[in-house]
Design a protein around this motif. Sequence first.
Motif, PDB file in Angstrom:
ATOM      1  N   ASN A 101      -9.800   1.337  25.284  1.00 13.82           N
ATOM      2  CA  ASN A 101      -9.367   0.354  24.292  1.00 13.82           C
ATOM      3  C   ASN A 101     -10.288   0.316  23.081  1.00 13.82           C
ATOM      4  O   ASN A 101      -9.974  -0.322  22.081  1.00 13.82           O
ATOM      5  CB  ASN A 101      -9.223  -1.032  24.924  1.00 13.82           C
ATOM      6  N   ASP A 105      -6.236   5.708  18.142  1.00 12.20           N
ATOM      7  CA  ASP A 105      -5.144   6.589  18.529  1.00 12.20           C
ATOM      8  C   ASP A 105      -5.375   7.992  17.971  1.00 12.20           C
ATOM      9  O   ASP A 105      -6.107   8.196  16.996  1.00 12.20           O
ATOM     10  CB  ASP A 105      -3.811   6.036  18.020  1.00 12.20           C
ATOM     11  N   THR A 127      -5.506   5.326  35.381  1.00 12.13           N
ATOM     12  CA  THR A 127      -4.716   4.298  34.702  1.00 12.13           C
ATOM     13  C   THR A 127      -3.603   4.939  33.872  1.00 12.13           C
ATOM     14  O   THR A 127      -3.603   6.153  33.615  1.00 12.13           O
ATOM     15  CB  THR A 127      -5.605   3.446  33.785  1.00 12.13           C
ATOM     16  N   ALA A 128      -2.690   4.125  33.413  1.00 12.71           N
ATOM     17  CA  ALA A 128      -1.564   4.634  32.620  1.00 12.71           C
ATOM     18  C   ALA A 128      -1.949   4.913  31.175  1.00 12.71           C
ATOM     19  O   ALA A 128      -1.291   5.714  30.494  1.00 12.71           O
ATOM     20  CB  ALA A 128      -0.409   3.624  32.662  1.00 12.71           C
ATOM     21  N   GLU A 129      -3.016   4.288  30.684  1.00 12.90           N
ATOM     22  CA  GLU A 129      -3.304   4.312  29.254  1.00 12.90           C
ATOM     23  C   GLU A 129      -3.470   5.707  28.658  1.00 12.90           C
ATOM     24  O   GLU A 129      -2.837   6.012  27.632  1.00 12.90           O
ATOM     25  CB  GLU A 129      -4.535   3.454  28.943  1.00 12.90           C
ATOM     26  N   TRP A 131      -2.368   8.601  29.573  1.00  8.97           N
ATOM     27  CA  TRP A 131      -1.119   9.363  29.642  1.00  8.97           C
ATOM     28  C   TRP A 131      -0.092   8.843  28.645  1.00  8.97           C
ATOM     29  O   TRP A 131       0.718   9.612  28.127  1.00  8.97           O
ATOM     30  CB  TRP A 131      -0.563   9.296  31.068  1.00  8.97           C
ATOM     31  N   GLN A 132      -0.130   7.559  28.376  1.00 13.50           N
ATOM     32  CA  GLN A 132       0.837   6.968  27.441  1.00 13.50           C
ATOM     33  C   GLN A 132       0.429   7.145  25.986  1.00 13.50           C
ATOM     34  O   GLN A 132       1.294   7.232  25.109  1.00 13.50           O
ATOM     35  CB  GLN A 132       0.997   5.476  27.759  1.00 13.50           C
ATOM     36  N   ARG A 133      -0.878   7.224  25.716  1.00 13.45           N
ATOM     37  CA  ARG A 133      -1.351   7.209  24.333  1.00 13.45           C
ATOM     38  C   ARG A 133      -1.576   8.593  23.732  1.00 13.45           C
ATOM     39  O   ARG A 133      -1.540   8.733  22.498  1.00 13.45           O
ATOM     40  CB  ARG A 133      -2.661   6.424  24.238  1.00 13.45           C
ATOM     41  N   GLN A 135      -0.895  12.869  23.572  1.00 15.12           N
ATOM     42  CA  GLN A 135      -0.004  13.975  23.924  1.00 15.12           C
ATOM     43  C   GLN A 135      -0.715  15.018  24.779  1.00 15.12           C
ATOM     44  O   GLN A 135      -0.121  15.618  25.672  1.00 15.12           O
ATOM     45  CB  GLN A 135       0.521  14.636  22.651  1.00 15.12           C
ATOM     46  N   HIS A 162       0.681  16.562  35.691  1.00 15.76           N
ATOM     47  CA  HIS A 162       0.827  16.520  34.228  1.00 15.76           C
ATOM     48  C   HIS A 162       0.530  17.912  33.639  1.00 15.76           C
ATOM     49  O   HIS A 162      -0.373  18.054  32.810  1.00 15.76           O
ATOM     50  CB  HIS A 162      -0.124  15.488  33.622  1.00 15.76           C
ATOM     51  N   GLN A 165       0.284  18.232  29.846  1.00 18.61           N
ATOM     52  CA  GLN A 165      -0.485  17.199  29.155  1.00 18.61           C
ATOM     53  C   GLN A 165      -1.975  17.291  29.434  1.00 18.61           C
ATOM     54  O   GLN A 165      -2.791  17.062  28.536  1.00 18.61           O
ATOM     55  CB  GLN A 165       0.034  15.815  29.553  1.00 18.61           C
TER      56      GLN A 165
END
Length: 246
Positions: A101, A105, A127-129, A131-133, A135, A162, A165
């Motif tokens: 955090n 980006d 955590t998901a962060e 992978w979501q943020r 590429q 992944h 990714q």
Amino acid sequence: MAQWLNGEVIENYAWNQELFSLRVRTEPFNFIAGQFVRLGLEHDDGRVQRAYSLVNGPEEPILDFLVNRVHDGLFSPLLHQLQPGQRIEVSQPASGFFTLNEVPDGDSLWLMATGTGIGPYLSMLTTAEPWQRFQRIHLVHAVRYGADLAYQQQIMNWVKAHPNQLTYQPIVSREDYPGALRGRIPQLIESNQLQTAVGDVLTHRAQVMLCGNPEMIRDARALLNEMGLPKNLRRKPGNVTIEHYW
């Protein structure tokens, strides 16, 4: 002032003679992936304590710490001797800002570590962060010997899950090792060998995290700054976020 939780050692897993993972059960507490706590043991002169990053994810019930025994140190030899069932104290709350955090980006996330500095990244990847943020994610782990490459099965599971990714690139400095580059992170960046190995480029859209040996961090940070990737600060967001590990 820090509070202390009573913990029970569940496992002391040896990766090799010096590198081990200490797994501890305490009452549940919240933390952000990438943060650290202090471990404490009673000694002849009172409590001895040192900071260690949490390797486990925030949702995982067992605390995990990756430790390298320093023979002339005071604390890590004590940890190395711990057996299941023995007690250890864990500080609260968790601390530190080496967390996603705090990272701006970007298109790619480069997680570069030496030795036990890989620990915070393993927590983040649960955590998901990330992978979501991002590429593309490149996990780069530099060690002296191949036997120091811990958590291989977990990392390979992530790569398998992944494949388009996540890239994992080990670096081994003192021996040839299958699939690994040989050398130091800064030199491999400068020669473009690292970028070629992971199939990506370090541009202004890359976010780099550096954790581990202070010399690696100093040299890599200076090189990346020359390449147009400045240090990331709260007052002035940039591309390179650092954590000194000792």
